[in-house]
Design a protein around this motif. Structure first.
Motif, PDB file in Angstrom:
ATOM      1  N   ALA A 278       1.037  -1.521   0.065  1.00  0.00           N
ATOM      2  CA  ALA A 278       0.285  -0.264  -0.105  1.00  0.00           C
ATOM      3  C   ALA A 278       0.731   0.956   0.313  1.00  0.00           C
ATOM      4  CB  ALA A 278      -0.983  -0.433   1.451  1.00  0.00           C
ATOM      5  N   GLU A 279       2.413   1.412   0.799  1.00  0.00           N
ATOM      6  CA  GLU A 279       3.103   2.411   0.933  1.00  0.00           C
ATOM      7  C   GLU A 279       3.107   2.541  -0.651  1.00  0.00           C
ATOM      8  OE1 GLU A 279       3.829   4.625   2.893  1.00  0.00           O
ATOM      9  OE2 GLU A 279       3.362   3.913   4.765  1.00  0.00           O
ATOM     10  N   ARG A 280       3.869   1.552  -1.582  1.00  0.00           N
ATOM     11  CA  ARG A 280       4.257   2.229  -2.922  1.00  0.00           C
ATOM     12  C   ARG A 280       3.590   2.289  -3.520  1.00  0.00           C
ATOM     13  NH1 ARG A 280       9.033  -0.763  -4.921  1.00  0.00           N
ATOM     14  NH2 ARG A 280       9.310  -2.142  -2.927  1.00  0.00           N
ATOM     15  N   VAL A 281       2.015   1.417  -3.297  1.00  0.00           N
ATOM     16  CA  VAL A 281       0.987   2.375  -4.444  1.00  0.00           C
ATOM     17  C   VAL A 281       0.891   3.985  -4.012  1.00  0.00           C
ATOM     18  CG1 VAL A 281      -1.454   1.654  -4.737  1.00  0.00           C
ATOM     19  CG2 VAL A 281      -0.149   0.059  -4.809  1.00  0.00           C
ATOM     20  N   LYS A 282       0.936   3.808  -2.715  1.00  0.00           N
ATOM     21  CA  LYS A 282       0.852   5.218  -2.557  1.00  0.00           C
ATOM     22  C   LYS A 282       1.868   6.603  -3.499  1.00  0.00           C
ATOM     23  CE  LYS A 282       1.023   8.552   2.186  1.00  0.00           C
ATOM     24  NZ  LYS A 282       0.041  10.025   1.265  1.00  0.00           N
ATOM     25  N   ARG A 283       3.064   5.867  -2.740  1.00  0.00           N
ATOM     26  CA  ARG A 283       4.394   7.004  -3.943  1.00  0.00           C
ATOM     27  C   ARG A 283       3.708   7.666  -4.860  1.00  0.00           C
ATOM     28  NH1 ARG A 283       7.306   3.458  -0.139  1.00  0.00           N
ATOM     29  NH2 ARG A 283       8.195   2.526  -1.890  1.00  0.00           N
ATOM     30  N   SER A 284       3.133   5.583  -6.161  1.00  0.00           N
ATOM     31  CA  SER A 284       2.889   6.470  -7.093  1.00  0.00           C
ATOM     32  C   SER A 284       2.196   7.185  -7.158  1.00  0.00           C
ATOM     33  CB  SER A 284       2.931   4.929  -7.816  1.00  0.00           C
ATOM     34  OG  SER A 284       2.604   4.543  -9.708  1.00  0.00           O
ATOM     35  N   VAL A 285       0.621   6.578  -6.926  1.00  0.00           N
ATOM     36  CA  VAL A 285      -0.228   7.885  -6.804  1.00  0.00           C
ATOM     37  C   VAL A 285       0.507   9.432  -6.180  1.00  0.00           C
ATOM     38  CG1 VAL A 285      -2.036   8.797  -5.901  1.00  0.00           C
ATOM     39  CG2 VAL A 285      -1.561   5.719  -6.257  1.00  0.00           C
ATOM     40  N   ASP A 286       1.019   9.490  -5.521  1.00  0.00           N
ATOM     41  CA  ASP A 286       2.015  10.579  -4.895  1.00  0.00           C
ATOM     42  C   ASP A 286       2.320  11.211  -6.087  1.00  0.00           C
ATOM     43  OD1 ASP A 286       0.066  10.936  -2.561  1.00  0.00           O
ATOM     44  OD2 ASP A 286       1.997   9.757  -1.281  1.00  0.00           O
ATOM     45  N   ALA A 287       3.414  10.338  -6.808  1.00  0.00           N
ATOM     46  CA  ALA A 287       3.511  11.010  -7.553  1.00  0.00           C
ATOM     47  C   ALA A 287       3.265  11.334  -9.001  1.00  0.00           C
ATOM     48  CB  ALA A 287       5.357  10.423  -8.445  1.00  0.00           C
ATOM     49  N   GLY A 288       2.219  11.189  -9.071  1.00  0.00           N
ATOM     50  CA  GLY A 288       1.292  11.301 -10.000  1.00  0.00           C
ATOM     51  C   GLY A 288       0.736  10.570 -10.680  1.00  0.00           C
ATOM     52  N   ASP A 289       0.977   9.420 -10.729  1.00  0.00           N
ATOM     53  CA  ASP A 289       0.879   8.386 -11.503  1.00  0.00           C
ATOM     54  C   ASP A 289      -1.144   7.620 -11.505  1.00  0.00           C
ATOM     55  OD1 ASP A 289       3.015   7.540 -12.742  1.00  0.00           O
ATOM     56  OD2 ASP A 289       3.816   6.282 -11.160  1.00  0.00           O
ATOM     57  N   ARG A 290      -1.060   7.475 -12.877  1.00  0.00           N
ATOM     58  CA  ARG A 290      -3.044   6.845 -12.465  1.00  0.00           C
ATOM     59  C   ARG A 290      -2.607   5.199 -12.194  1.00  0.00           C
ATOM     60  NH1 ARG A 290      -5.475   7.837 -17.368  1.00  0.00           N
ATOM     61  NH2 ARG A 290      -7.464   8.221 -16.450  1.00  0.00           N
ATOM     62  N   VAL A 291      -2.649   4.978 -11.355  1.00  0.00           N
ATOM     63  CA  VAL A 291      -2.519   3.195 -10.287  1.00  0.00           C
ATOM     64  C   VAL A 291      -4.254   2.453 -10.530  1.00  0.00           C
ATOM     65  CG1 VAL A 291      -1.710   2.004  -9.328  1.00  0.00           C
ATOM     66  CG2 VAL A 291      -0.706   4.527  -9.584  1.00  0.00           C
ATOM     67  N   ALA A 292      -3.468   1.312 -11.702  1.00  0.00           N
ATOM     68  CA  ALA A 292      -4.732   0.498 -10.899  1.00  0.00           C
ATOM     69  C   ALA A 292      -3.248  -0.637 -10.438  1.00  0.00           C
ATOM     70  CB  ALA A 292      -5.569  -0.127 -12.390  1.00  0.00           C
ATOM     71  N   VAL A 293      -4.055  -1.950  -9.600  1.00  0.00           N
ATOM     72  CA  VAL A 293      -3.422  -2.780  -9.055  1.00  0.00           C
ATOM     73  C   VAL A 293      -3.934  -4.340  -9.359  1.00  0.00           C
ATOM     74  CG1 VAL A 293      -2.824  -4.170  -6.717  1.00  0.00           C
ATOM     75  CG2 VAL A 293      -2.991  -0.470  -7.078  1.00  0.00           C
ATOM     76  N   VAL A 294      -3.306  -5.309  -9.258  1.00  0.00           N
ATOM     77  CA  VAL A 294      -3.848  -6.436  -9.106  1.00  0.00           C
ATOM     78  C   VAL A 294      -3.132  -7.377  -7.713  1.00  0.00           C
ATOM     79  CG1 VAL A 294      -4.321  -8.226 -11.100  1.00  0.00           C
ATOM     80  CG2 VAL A 294      -4.778  -6.210 -11.822  1.00  0.00           C
ATOM     81  N   ALA A 295      -3.815  -8.075  -7.915  1.00  0.00           N
ATOM     82  CA  ALA A 295      -3.064  -8.791  -6.069  1.00  0.00           C
ATOM     83  C   ALA A 295      -3.793  -9.835  -6.388  1.00  0.00           C
ATOM     84  CB  ALA A 295      -3.935  -8.497  -4.712  1.00  0.00           C
ATOM     85  N   SER A 296      -3.391 -10.844  -6.394  1.00  0.00           N
ATOM     86  CA  SER A 296      -2.688 -12.092  -5.814  1.00  0.00           C
ATOM     87  C   SER A 296      -3.459 -12.324  -4.213  1.00  0.00           C
ATOM     88  CB  SER A 296      -1.734 -13.254  -6.493  1.00  0.00           C
ATOM     89  OG  SER A 296      -1.240 -13.087  -7.350  1.00  0.00           O
ATOM     90  N   ALA A 297      -4.004 -13.661  -4.249  1.00  0.00           N
ATOM     91  CA  ALA A 297      -4.404 -14.259  -3.019  1.00  0.00           C
ATOM     92  C   ALA A 297      -3.650 -13.991  -1.700  1.00  0.00           C
ATOM     93  CB  ALA A 297      -4.651 -15.407  -2.872  1.00  0.00           C
ATOM     94  N   MET A 298      -3.611 -14.131  -0.223  1.00  0.00           N
ATOM     95  CA  MET A 298      -1.732 -14.417   0.124  1.00  0.00           C
ATOM     96  C   MET A 298      -1.530 -16.009  -0.020  1.00  0.00           C
ATOM     97  SD  MET A 298      -4.612 -11.880   3.260  1.00  0.00           S
ATOM     98  CE  MET A 298      -3.350 -12.330   4.489  1.00  0.00           C
ATOM     99  N   ALA A 299      -0.219 -15.506   0.090  1.00  0.00           N
ATOM    100  CA  ALA A 299       0.566 -16.431  -0.134  1.00  0.00           C
ATOM    101  C   ALA A 299      -0.064 -17.823   0.901  1.00  0.00           C
ATOM    102  CB  ALA A 299       1.815 -16.529  -0.015  1.00  0.00           C
ATOM    103  N   GLY A 300       0.044 -18.985   0.304  1.00  0.00           N
ATOM    104  CA  GLY A 300      -1.022 -20.255   1.257  1.00  0.00           C
ATOM    105  C   GLY A 300      -2.463 -20.111   1.226  1.00  0.00           C
ATOM    106  N   GLU A 301      -2.731 -20.118   0.401  1.00  0.00           N
ATOM    107  CA  GLU A 301      -3.990 -19.409   0.873  1.00  0.00           C
ATOM    108  C   GLU A 301      -4.800 -20.346  -0.321  1.00  0.00           C
ATOM    109  OE1 GLU A 301      -5.902 -18.443   3.268  1.00  0.00           O
ATOM    110  OE2 GLU A 301      -7.849 -18.282   2.498  1.00  0.00           O
ATOM    111  N   THR A 302      -4.381 -20.091  -1.680  1.00  0.00           N
ATOM    112  CA  THR A 302      -4.965 -20.866  -2.845  1.00  0.00           C
ATOM    113  C   THR A 302      -4.162 -22.349  -2.723  1.00  0.00           C
ATOM    114  OG1 THR A 302      -4.480 -18.780  -4.155  1.00  0.00           O
ATOM    115  CG2 THR A 302      -5.006 -20.969  -5.430  1.00  0.00           C
ATOM    116  N   ASP A 303      -3.337 -22.381  -1.777  1.00  0.00           N
ATOM    117  CA  ASP A 303      -2.971 -23.821  -1.577  1.00  0.00           C
ATOM    118  C   ASP A 303      -3.701 -24.438  -0.591  1.00  0.00           C
ATOM    119  OD1 ASP A 303      -1.587 -23.853  -3.668  1.00  0.00           O
ATOM    120  OD2 ASP A 303       0.476 -23.906  -1.950  1.00  0.00           O
ATOM    121  N   ARG A 304      -3.993 -23.624   0.536  1.00  0.00           N
ATOM    122  CA  ARG A 304      -4.679 -23.882   1.928  1.00  0.00           C
ATOM    123  C   ARG A 304      -5.762 -24.268   0.617  1.00  0.00           C
ATOM    124  NH1 ARG A 304      -9.268 -21.737   5.766  1.00  0.00           N
ATOM    125  NH2 ARG A 304      -8.926 -20.315   4.364  1.00  0.00           N
ATOM    126  N   LEU A 305      -7.247 -23.824   0.257  1.00  0.00           N
ATOM    127  CA  LEU A 305      -8.139 -23.588  -0.568  1.00  0.00           C
ATOM    128  C   LEU A 305      -8.606 -25.044  -1.481  1.00  0.00           C
ATOM    129  CD1 LEU A 305      -9.406 -19.731  -0.875  1.00  0.00           C
ATOM    130  CD2 LEU A 305      -9.950 -21.386   0.967  1.00  0.00           C
TER     131      LEU A 305
END
Lengths: 417, 417
Positions: free
Chosen positions: A23-50
């Motif tokens: 989130a901090e990294r995304v914030k820095r990019s937004v603060d720097a003026g980028d237009r940002v869209a984020v894609v995220a995976s599942a928390m490590a291990g969660e997909t294997d658990r499911l």
């Protein structure tokens, strides 16, 4: 203002602390003026658990109804991680909202568990970006024509990110991962592996399909097709990553840019088959009908016109099925012996400059023979040379070839692994 | 062929073993010729885990954007459990599929985290049932007008089940839980508590709203409104449960059917306030503006026309806020002292027959005074008499009243707890 899609893999969102770093990294990019869209995976291990829960609950016959439920259960993983990341961004004062695949919508075709992205409607996401709200999109998932949740298969979050970047017309797609970029080879094996600053789509595609795990093959192919500029970089530091760019953007083409290897290989030798027209077809048609991918093939004749040996590789996960099929077709093919060997590894040298340079194969064979490493099978493409060797020699071969092709770093970049 | 909605709570689907037991139960019902729709909660503990993650990630200001993300994350719990239950049913040879709230769709109104069911479109589910495929619907969730996932608040799966039964025109809604049915009082405290075979909607509503945890208040109100016959029963055995039915279906109305208690009570006494018109309004209007629910109220005058003491209860979770508000309004109200007490419990006697019987209050006071238990505040409705006492006396009071109202079982039904 550049429009950038930033994709974070499972290890990058493994717990709330790492999610906060993202989130901090995304914030820095937004603060720097980028237009940002984020894609995220599942928390490590969660997909294997499911997946584990599904496997234990299901009959395991893989019928469509079963796969639909797998997809629905497993897609919950990204629903959770994207919601948590959106909450964390909001806490940092960055307006954000999560999007599941069906909310975007990301429409899919094909089988559940390994669906393909058909279309992505960018309208709602662009409206969100324009309104200053960062969209956090669940990777790996979409919705099929029947309104059922579909997943893109393991590693599909890279593909989601690239497809999204293409749909949004993004200037760049940043793939954050747990390594610093694309390396000349696996730095866990070769301490002198170097991070590449740039690599062409074509080389990256070969690297990925020959075993380099840093990017999913499909995502590279899609990026190449849609001209999406990819960047692979670490979510754990601020070092520059590797840019994956069109061939024309690479000024000086290396003869060999990198070495990939794949452990998911197994060798089958059909020995003493009659050397007559149609015998090769008799061997490979049952395999292709069963959807088993045959990769490297070599045919040798013991006595011309009498018998032949045919050796080829199949993914290790398909070996047992392949052997059963070939044993069933024994009479039809007419072979004497069948040898199956799991203890093999494929090493591939990849480089755009290979096209105009003939010494690559010579260096390969000289280097390996000097170390008494036998080459079982060979295959080549325009920018790739692959050899199959005994798996025991993997590390030795990789280090020797890395030096022989002039890929070694002058010093171990970060003091070794 | 009866159409039955079967709802299974979190403890009933806590792990794969219990999910398998639930699937077996559904299969028996299907095999017996019932037309079945299933509603499931998240696996026990999962909702708490997800809420915990959200709390740790979020700023906690509870704004709409934040609550939307909470809902999306938490709703993943039922997406997982319904998928696993559908997979298990398929394994047992019962065609089944999971439905999330947005797939049905279950449309909601109101705030995220405590949304209300607006409409449920029964068409797709009925088509599924007609096609012989058991729908397994995610409880607790729906989708709002903006396509965002909304949850109905804790315990909302009961409401989902009743709303679904109403929408489907079901003959009955079976609520499976971890107890055998509705008891005359909490069997963990009173060993001689009896399971009721039948209870009226009105009594059940009072039991639920006065603290009995077996059914969520809103679900009972909705069942009463739509005439949905409810049955509460255990998912761990095959004993008959408790039917919740219209008043007219109860042949012999008990004076007292059951005793409920609520620990989420706290007492506030505003002492020595001026005994003038408007003072009570001055006390309660800041509380009502803050959405704090005031329950039992008693006003006593020390000296007529001079000063008054006003005592009332608020939910314990709201006590700190209520005290702050009243302290801020001290000058306006003009009171001398403010006393707050968390150590209280509300005990309620509930019964349809109370309407036509005057001895209930007498028995209550006589029983408590014989044990030297002081009654702080009293409130009554047509079918309910509630008293506030010191929490220390809860068990003693409950056992004594249970005997005094003739509710004791002849023997401890299952040999005690």
């Amino acid at each position: 203002m550049a429009l950038v899609v930033k994709k974070f893999g499972g290890t990058s969102v493994a717990d709330l602390e790492r999610i906060a770093a993202v989130a901090e990294r995304v914030k820095r990019s937004v603060d720097a003026g980028d237009r940002v869209a984020v894609v995220a995976s599942a928390m490590a291990g969660e997909t294997d658990r499911l997946v584990g829960l599904c496997r234990a609950a299901a009959a395991g016959d893989g019928d469509p109804a079963e796969m639909c439920e797998y997809d629905s259960v497993v897609a919950a993983g990204e629903q959770i991680s994207t919601g948590l990341l959106a909450l964390t961004l909001q806490r940092l004062g960055v307006p954000a909202r999560s999007w599941t695949g069906w909310q975007v919508p990301v429409r899919t075709l094909g089988h559940h568990g390994s669906a393909r992205v058909d279309t992505i409607d960018p309208a709602a996401l662009l409206a969100s970006i324009d309104a200053g709200v960062v969209p956090v999109v669940a990777g790996f998932q979409g919705v099929d024509a029947n309104g059922r949740i579909a997943t893109l298969g393991r590693g599909g979050s890279d593909t989601s990110a690239v497809a999204l970047a293409a749909a949004l017309g993004a200037d760049r797609c940043d793939i954050y991962t747990d390594v610093d970029g694309v390396f000349t080879t696996d730095p866990r094996i070769v301490a002198k592996a170097r991070k590449l600053d740039r690599i062409s789509f074509e080389e990256m595609l070969e690297m990925a399909s020959q075993g380099a795990k840093v990017l999913q093959t499909r995502s590279v192919a899609m990026a190449m097709q849609h001209g999406v500029r990819l960047q692979v970089l670490s979510s754990f530091n601020d070092r520059p990553g590797t840019l994956v760019v069109p061939e024309g953007d690479i000024m000086e083409q290396e003869v060999v840019s990198g070495l990939a290897y794949s452990l998911n290989e197994s060798r089958i030798s059909v020995m003493h088959a009659p050397d007559r027209p149609g015998v090769v077809a008799a061997i490979f048609s049952p395999l292709s009908q069963a959807g088993i991918n045959v990769d490297m093939i070599v045919q040798t004749s013991a006595k011309v016109g009498e018998v032949a040996n045919v050796t080829f590789t199949v993914p290790e996960t398909d070996l047992d099925r392949a052997v059963s099929l070939l044993e069933a077709a024994r009479d039809e093919i007419g072979y004497k012996d069948l040898i199956a060997d799991r203890g093999v590894v494929k090493i591939s040298a990849i480089g755009l400059g290979m096209k105009s340079h003939s010494g690559v194969a010579e260096t390969m064979f000289k280097t390996l023979s000097e170390r008494a490493i036998n080459v079982d099978v060979i295959s080549t493409s325009e920018i790739k040379l692959s050899v199959l060797i005994k798996a025991d020699y993997l590390e030795l071969a990789l280090r020797a070839l890395h030096a022989a092709y002039g890929l070694d770093a002058k010093e171990e970049p970060y003091g070794g692994s």
